[in-house]
Design a protein around this motif. Sequence first.
Motif, short mmCIF file in Angstrom:
data_model
loop_
_atom_site.label_atom_id
_atom_site.label_comp_id
_atom_site.label_asym_id
_atom_site.label_seq_id
_atom_site.Cartn_x
_atom_site.Cartn_y
_atom_site.Cartn_z
N ASN B 43 26.10 55.68 10.48
CA ASN B 43 26.94 55.87 11.67
C ASN B 43 28.40 55.51 11.39
N GLU B 44 28.58 54.46 10.60
CA GLU B 44 29.96 54.05 10.29
C GLU B 44 30.70 55.10 9.47
N LEU B 45 29.93 55.81 8.64
CA LEU B 45 30.58 56.76 7.72
C LEU B 45 30.75 58.17 8.31
N THR B 46 30.07 58.43 9.43
CA THR B 46 30.04 59.80 9.94
C THR B 46 31.44 60.37 10.20
N ASP B 47 32.28 59.58 10.87
CA ASP B 47 33.62 60.09 11.21
C ASP B 47 34.44 60.40 9.96
N ALA B 48 34.45 59.43 9.05
CA ALA B 48 35.23 59.61 7.82
C ALA B 48 34.71 60.82 7.04
N PHE B 49 33.36 61.00 7.08
CA PHE B 49 32.76 62.13 6.37
C PHE B 49 33.24 63.45 6.97
N SER B 51 35.96 64.05 8.61
CA SER B 51 37.37 64.28 8.26
C SER B 51 37.46 64.78 6.82
N TYR B 52 36.68 64.15 5.96
CA TYR B 52 36.73 64.54 4.55
C TYR B 52 36.29 65.99 4.36
N MET B 53 35.30 66.41 5.13
CA MET B 53 34.82 67.79 5.00
C MET B 53 35.91 68.78 5.41
N MET B 54 36.78 68.37 6.34
CA MET B 54 37.87 69.25 6.79
C MET B 54 39.04 69.21 5.78
N ASP B 55 39.30 67.99 5.30
CA ASP B 55 40.47 67.84 4.45
C ASP B 55 40.14 66.85 3.33
N GLN B 56 40.04 67.39 2.13
CA GLN B 56 39.60 66.53 1.02
C GLN B 56 40.69 65.57 0.52
N ASP B 57 41.90 65.73 1.08
CA ASP B 57 42.94 64.78 0.70
C ASP B 57 42.77 63.46 1.42
N GLN B 63 36.44 55.96 -0.21
CA GLN B 63 36.60 54.49 -0.34
C GLN B 63 35.50 53.76 0.43
N GLN B 64 35.29 54.23 1.66
CA GLN B 64 34.25 53.56 2.48
C GLN B 64 32.87 53.71 1.84
N LEU B 65 32.64 54.92 1.30
CA LEU B 65 31.35 55.18 0.68
C LEU B 65 31.12 54.24 -0.50
N ASP B 66 32.15 54.09 -1.33
CA ASP B 66 32.01 53.22 -2.49
C ASP B 66 31.72 51.78 -2.08
N ALA B 67 32.20 51.41 -0.91
CA ALA B 67 31.99 50.03 -0.45
C ALA B 67 30.62 49.85 0.20
N SER B 68 29.95 50.94 0.43
CA SER B 68 28.67 50.90 1.15
C SER B 68 27.54 50.41 0.22
N ARG B 77 21.78 61.45 3.07
CA ARG B 77 21.51 61.77 4.48
C ARG B 77 22.66 62.54 5.11
N LEU B 78 23.89 62.11 4.82
CA LEU B 78 25.06 62.80 5.40
C LEU B 78 25.09 64.25 4.93
#
Lengths: 465, 350
Positions: B43-49, B51-57, B63-68, B77-78
């Motif tokens: 759930n914490e990563l969904t938003d960032a994911f 955004s990333y899918m729209m804009d890979q920059d 960063q969040q994923l690496d900290a997970s 799952r995502l």
Amino acid sequence: MQEAALIVSYIVIAYMLFSSLSYLGLFALAFRKVKREAKLDKRESTEDFLRNQATYPVSILVPAYNEEVGVVSTVRSLLALEYPEKEIIVIDDGSKDSTSLRMIEEFKMTKIPFAVRMHIETAEIESIYQSSIFPYIRLIKKANGGKADALNAGINLSSFPYFCAIDGDSILENDGLLKTMKPIIESDGQIIVTGGSVRIANGSTISRSKVEVIGLPKSPVVLMQIVEYFRAFLIGRLALSHLNILLIVSGAFGVFNKERVIQAGGYNKNTVGEDMELVVRLHRLLKEEKSKQRIEYIPDPVCWTEAPDSLDVLKSQRVRWQRGLFETLWTHRKMMLNPKYGSIGLVSMPYFLFVELLGAVFEFVGYFIIFGGFFFSLVDPQVAGVMFMVTVFYGSLISALAVLLEELTLHKYPNVSHLVKLYFWALTEAFWYRPLMVLWRVQGIFAAFRKKAHWGDMKRKGIST
Amino acid sequence: MNLFFFWMLSLSLFIGQLILLGILAWRKQRTNRKESSVDRQYNELTDAFSSYMMDQDDTRFLQQLDASPDKLVVLERLLNHYVAVTKAGDSSAVITALSEQYLAQRYAKLLKQRNWAMRMNTLYFIEDFRMASLIPQLNERLAKHSTSLDQETQQLIRTLASLNEPAAIEALAKYPEAPARLYIDVFKRLDELTKLGELEAALEGSANPALKHAAISYIGMAGIMLFLPRIEQELENEDPETRIQALKALLHLQYMNNPESLAPFFRSDSWQERMFASQIAGALQLSRYKELLSDLLGDPIWWVRYSAAQALTQFSDGDILLAHLSTNHPDRYARDMANQWKTSLLGSEQ
């Protein structure tokens, strides 16, 4: 007298010990398959079939007798099923209430002249309706002929090569039909019947054909039915299916190959256990033809049903089941211990006779001896004591073990409290629930000699929101 | 009868069960805790994911994923959820890149796992995420594992096809019992160019009937008009199943260069051929066959009568014809069928 009672005691004790051991042996057989598939991503393994033309179309038959309360919601839930091509046929078997009217109003149905093929003789068809909103929903209004007759009428009207039958009180999961059809599709038609297991919905929250929250009911009677289901399913049914000798898909939701069912003569109107009788007849047909086709049971639960929470209704259900089992075994007695029918005749028929049918008689005698031994010196109290221990072992410990085995393999109930609650209730089985079942099952055997077929009566409360 | 023995037996079984109960409860609690932790991370990563899918920059997600702590499970799952929701037939390059970067190593290991279900899931994910870097491992697995065409071999072949490996067809052809259904699964997954080449080859060859039937059937389903002349040719094939598949494909394609070639099928001995001929005549509104369709309304086979009546409804004067036939056809069943179709159009969910 005492000597005779002693001999009977030994027989019953030996029977219970032997049955317990055979239960454990059967579980060991089933364990690998369940464990093997437990971690499989079910969604991934069926999603391909959704967009696949090789997925055979299915006719869904809904036999209804005085189901004005639930029929519309059942059909609505069927509309939500994920399946590429289906038709829904409701068969009003001469209801005295407004079952048909509810359907006609809700789905804007109009009468159609339909050239029905009479594969199987049925009671008179009065009229056929079709929905103008969803043209694949149809309604047959017919004279009363019993559930088997209603299903036969549905088969006659159906246009697809496979059909399934669902009761008005059951909710099929969204992907339930797809999961049940999967073995048929993957075997390219070599599997002619698949049964998926049914779970008890009481206590869980179901909305729009989807189980939102899995929970346990409060009523001990329903809790015990869950335990009982674990026991029958994990210890027994699954192993028999694995060996392709599962005779009875009772308590399951099944998909059938229509051509084979018609060839076998359709549902039998003269038994209350029409679903189990049909499966046995299909097995018989396959064996007589020396066909390689098979019948399969899948461990996945696909359908939710409302279990009776009143003792009266439970009693009539059990009497009916036992009667159905008796009638089925009696109709096909020719197969019993007949090598011509292979493992079905040599293993499966005797299993259902001695464990599922006559088990109740043995246990009844067991309870009688315990009572007689402790209070009327019918047997040596020492023997009555052993009988008591074996009964507790057979009734409670095996059921408690079934709860643990479910947790070990499928673990479908989410919380630790569910597990503990089910386990401790299972331990009480031999002291109240089992004696009741044993008594009713014995009554069922007697009822088989007397009564005529009728629809089971149950006051529906509804399980979906 | 030794009561003491049975007491001890039951008691020890009961104690054994209690121990098992304790272990299972502990295990359940641990899995539940783990599961809710993974859920929280998801759930914490969904938003960032998103955004990333729209804009890979926007690299916040990485960063969040690496900290997970459970990054691989959460990422899987995502990605899986994304693919399921978008039903991305042509899987997104971002999904492939992410999975190649994070999951390829894990999947290479999982393919060698003893647990069958885990291997199967891995195959599904490799297919969904289009992870071409794993082709060598898949081929190796296929060569080693596949002694029979079991579920795993079938999925291996499908996964390879989704990665556009034409060798998937060869691999399947090694199994003489391979049904047409599996060849169709392979055709569906290959990319356009490879697919056309493979279909062409399948139609030319005659050694493998299942492959040929699959090709004809797939051409119909996918509506590939390019092959229309080849399909029409197959109407003259000696193999009845090939002819039926060709008729079925023509019904799907909804077109014929030479409608004359349909004529013999109305008098065929095979009821399936009569049925499909009727359906095609209706779908293509071939009015020259109206009379034959009226005859077939009295066919001994219900499906042929049904299809003939349905076909008649397709013509502009179909209702008049059916009304006439419902009273004047010499056959009683034909009159019933005409009666049914004149008043209603019956269908099923498509």
